[in-house]
Design an enzyme around this catalytic site. Structure first.
Site, PDB file in Angstrom:
ATOM      1  CB  SER A  39      24.217  11.045  11.692  1.00 47.48           C
ATOM      2  OG  SER A  39      23.571   9.987  10.851  1.00 47.48           O
ATOM      3  CB  THR A  40      23.357   7.255  14.628  1.00 39.51           C
ATOM      4  OG1 THR A  40      23.206   7.159  13.160  1.00 39.51           O
ATOM      5  CG2 THR A  40      22.500   6.425  15.266  1.00 39.51           C
ATOM      6  CG  HIS A  98      22.847  12.400   8.276  1.00 35.85           C
ATOM      7  ND1 HIS A  98      23.801  11.573   8.758  1.00 35.85           N
ATOM      8  CD2 HIS A  98      23.160  13.367   7.330  1.00 35.85           C
ATOM      9  CE1 HIS A  98      25.087  12.189   8.099  1.00 35.85           C
ATOM     10  NE2 HIS A  98      24.631  13.343   7.561  1.00 35.85           N
ATOM     11  CG  MET A 158      26.106   5.820  10.948  1.00 30.18           C
ATOM     12  SD  MET A 158      25.482   4.159  11.067  1.00 30.18           S
ATOM     13  CE  MET A 158      23.940   4.394   9.820  1.00 30.18           C
ATOM     14  CG  ASP A 208      27.669  14.437   6.319  1.00 29.64           C
ATOM     15  OD1 ASP A 208      28.597  14.982   5.433  1.00 29.64           O
ATOM     16  OD2 ASP A 208      26.445  14.709   6.546  1.00 29.64           O
TER      17      ASP A 208
END
Length: 359
Positions: A174-175, A201, A295, A298
């Site tokens: 993700s991030t 994501h 973050m 998940d």
């Protein structure tokens, strides 16, 4: 507002600067300055030393890309790009990530978006997460993907026979993740013949472009997944934005996938947990789960499912993660075999699938 996240807001639209500032202030983020172009942004960062910058891409004179480059050279600061939700916006956004930006947030209605207010909670969460990113070392966000000539960390003499046949690698990110995913996939040798699934994501206008970038950076044939897609060794799929990717079947050395619009998990779709759980339930062969920077939580439950099914799980370490949320949660659940810096993850994958010829 002592102790709050301090931000500089950069946008050439006075309307957008005001709207973004109000949204952030409402969410407990202190906006210490605003800027109408990239040159003003650099000056504001040097003067105020904020925790985070929200950066528009399309601006006159000094645009967002050049501003990112200057900021990262003069005073490295976590930067969140605000991008148009288009394929062209995706291309420029990925350039910004290469130059050092941590993550991006898509404007729902174009450059001057009256619909941004509907995204206030999501924007505030993303800004606060990006503000916590460590950009001082240059290892997390912002390191460009390796060229094919230098990408593989495997020994040159590796062949398909050195690895377990039919191994599947599932990557959650993700991030801060896109550049890390590029480096990891780019470093995996084609001879290992992995089947790779990437859940990053990312909104739907971006995942196709991301798949193209992975394809160019690696020896694997990478594409954005479509419903009913099948992949075999040497191929990789990227879960499309807005849909969960489910492993629906496995046989004959190939995986069959399906896409669903089931409710988001952890507030995201695609969710890595969905893909990883389905893989653990469906695939009999070797499985490797990889949880990279991001973050939230998940990937943690999915990693545990892979571990319970006899697979091997790798988590990115805190020092090289832009945001240590997802890997940390996976580690806390006790499902992680190896905690590695990003540049050692490819070797970790290879070690997990290498045959013990001398055993």
């Amino acid at each position: 507002m002592s102790g709050s996240t301090r931000a500089v807001v950069v946008d050439d639209s006075h309307f957008m600067r005001t709207m973004l500032s109000d949204m952030l202030e409402n969410g407990g983020v202190s906006v210490v300055d605003t800027a109408a172009d990239g040159a003003e942004a650099v000056d504001a960062v040097l003067e105020h030393e904020p925790d985070v910058v929200t950066m528009d891409l399309q601006m006159p004179d000094v645009d967002g890309l050049e501003a990112v480059e200057r900021i990262m050279a003069k005073r490295p600061t976590p930067i969140l790009m605000l991008s148009a939700h288009t394929a062209d916006g995706a291309d420029v956004t990925f350039e910004a990530l290469e130059k050092g930006a941590v993550d991006f947030f898509t404007k729902p209605g174009g450059e001057v978006s009256t619909r941004m207010s509907s995204k206030e909670d999501q924007l505030v969460r993303k800004v606060k997460a990006v503000a916590g990113a460590d950009v001082s070392g240059g290892r997390g966000a912002g390191s460009s993907a390796p060229s094919r000539a230098t990408q593989s960390t495997a020994e040159p003499s590796t062949t398909a026979g050195d690895y377990e046949e039919g191994a599947t690698v599932l990557i959650a990110s993700s991030t801060g993740g896109p550049t890390v995913v590029e480096r990891v996939v780019g470093a995996l040798p084609r001879d290992a013949d992995f089947r790779i699934i990437v859940v990053q994501h990312m909104p739907d206008a971006f995942t196709g472009r991301f798949a193209d970038r992975l394809d160019a950076a690696s020896e694997y044939d990478v594409r954005e997944a479509t419903d009913g897609d099948r992949i075999g060794g040497g191929e990789a799929l990227v879960a499309p934005g807005g849909k969960h990717l489910v492993i629906a079947g496995a046989g004959g050395g190939r995986l069959r996938t399906k896409l669903t619009e089931d409710p988001p998990e952890h507030g995201v779709r695609p969710a890595a947990d969905v893909t990883m759980r389905s893989a653990a339930e469906t695939i009999d062969g070797p499985l490797v789960g990889v949880v990279l920077t991001g973050m939230g939580a998940d990937g943690a439950e999915g990693a545990r499912a892979i571990k319970d099914a006899g697979g091997h799980v790798i988590a990115q370490d805190e020092a090289s993660s832009a945001v240590f949320g997802m890997p940390k949660r996976a580690i806390e659940l006790g499902s992680v075999d190896d905690v590695l810096p990003d540049d050692e993850v490819p070797d970790g994958i290879l070690d997990a699938t290498r045959l013990e010829v001398n055993a």
